[in-house]
Enzyme design. Sequence first.
Site, PDB file in Angstrom:
ATOM      1  N   LEU A  48       0.862  -1.179   0.000  1.00 39.33           N
ATOM      2  CA  LEU A  48       0.000   0.000   0.000  1.00 39.33           C
ATOM      3  C   LEU A  48       0.897   1.226   0.000  1.00 39.33           C
ATOM      4  CD1 LEU A  48      -1.317  -2.396   1.799  1.00 39.33           C
ATOM      5  CD2 LEU A  48      -2.894  -0.627   2.508  1.00 39.33           C
ATOM      6  N   PHE A 134      -0.494   5.141   6.377  1.00 37.37           N
ATOM      7  CA  PHE A 134       0.426   5.395   5.261  1.00 37.37           C
ATOM      8  C   PHE A 134       1.104   4.130   4.745  1.00 37.37           C
ATOM      9  CE2 PHE A 134       0.162   9.324   7.811  1.00 37.37           C
ATOM     10  CZ  PHE A 134      -0.682   9.994   6.952  1.00 37.37           C
ATOM     11  N   GLY A 135       2.239   4.234   4.025  1.00 38.41           N
ATOM     12  CA  GLY A 135       2.853   3.111   3.313  1.00 38.41           C
ATOM     13  C   GLY A 135       3.025   1.873   4.170  1.00 38.41           C
ATOM     14  N   SER A 136       2.443   0.765   3.757  1.00 44.21           N
ATOM     15  CA  SER A 136       2.467  -0.451   4.541  1.00 44.21           C
ATOM     16  C   SER A 136       2.250  -1.661   3.635  1.00 44.21           C
ATOM     17  CB  SER A 136       1.419  -0.379   5.650  1.00 44.21           C
ATOM     18  OG  SER A 136       0.210   0.123   5.153  1.00 44.21           O
ATOM     19  N   ARG A 137       2.024  -2.813   4.245  1.00 43.68           N
ATOM     20  CA  ARG A 137       1.954  -4.067   3.491  1.00 43.68           C
ATOM     21  C   ARG A 137       0.988  -5.017   4.185  1.00 43.68           C
ATOM     22  NH1 ARG A 137       7.297  -7.675   2.184  1.00 43.68           N
ATOM     23  NH2 ARG A 137       6.310  -9.703   2.190  1.00 43.68           N
TER      24      ARG A 137
END
Length: 170
Positions: A48, A134-137
């Site tokens: 993401l 925010f940016g993650s997986r």
Amino acid sequence: MTPTGGATASPPGPDEVLSPADGVVMVAGAPQDGVAPDGDWQQVSVFLSVVDVHVNRSPYRGEVVESSYRKGSFLAAYRKESAHRNERSELWLRDGDRTVVFRQIVGVLARRIVTRTGPGQQLATGERMGLMKFGSRMDVFVPPECTVTVTKGQRVRGGETVIARWPAAG
């Protein structure tokens, strides 16, 4: 389609495993070394970016039979090492003899995991169960008898895109 990038009105089929989040598929098929839980699994990982909707959804239905949280690093979520070194939450879902494991993994910007479920709770496929900032997986692990239906680099939508399918009950 909901304004938050969520599930549509049509219910998923009983054998479908859905993407838990909006993003891009990083892994589809054989699991990364040292990343999968013990046992025989296939892996689908969704990255993401900061512009994706970070609402997380249950990829499958069932009872939450295990839940764990582990503190860790904040490496970029697209790096392989993030799967076992970064802060994460892991859930095990069971529906009869079917088990799906999934993880929320935070990245370099994401510093907060929200998991709104726990052991004993029932989740529906595509149901909201948490979020990450925010940016993650998100990693999803399915048994080898499932067919992975996505490919690396494919864009997926949380609660909508079928990422794997169980063999039809027969």
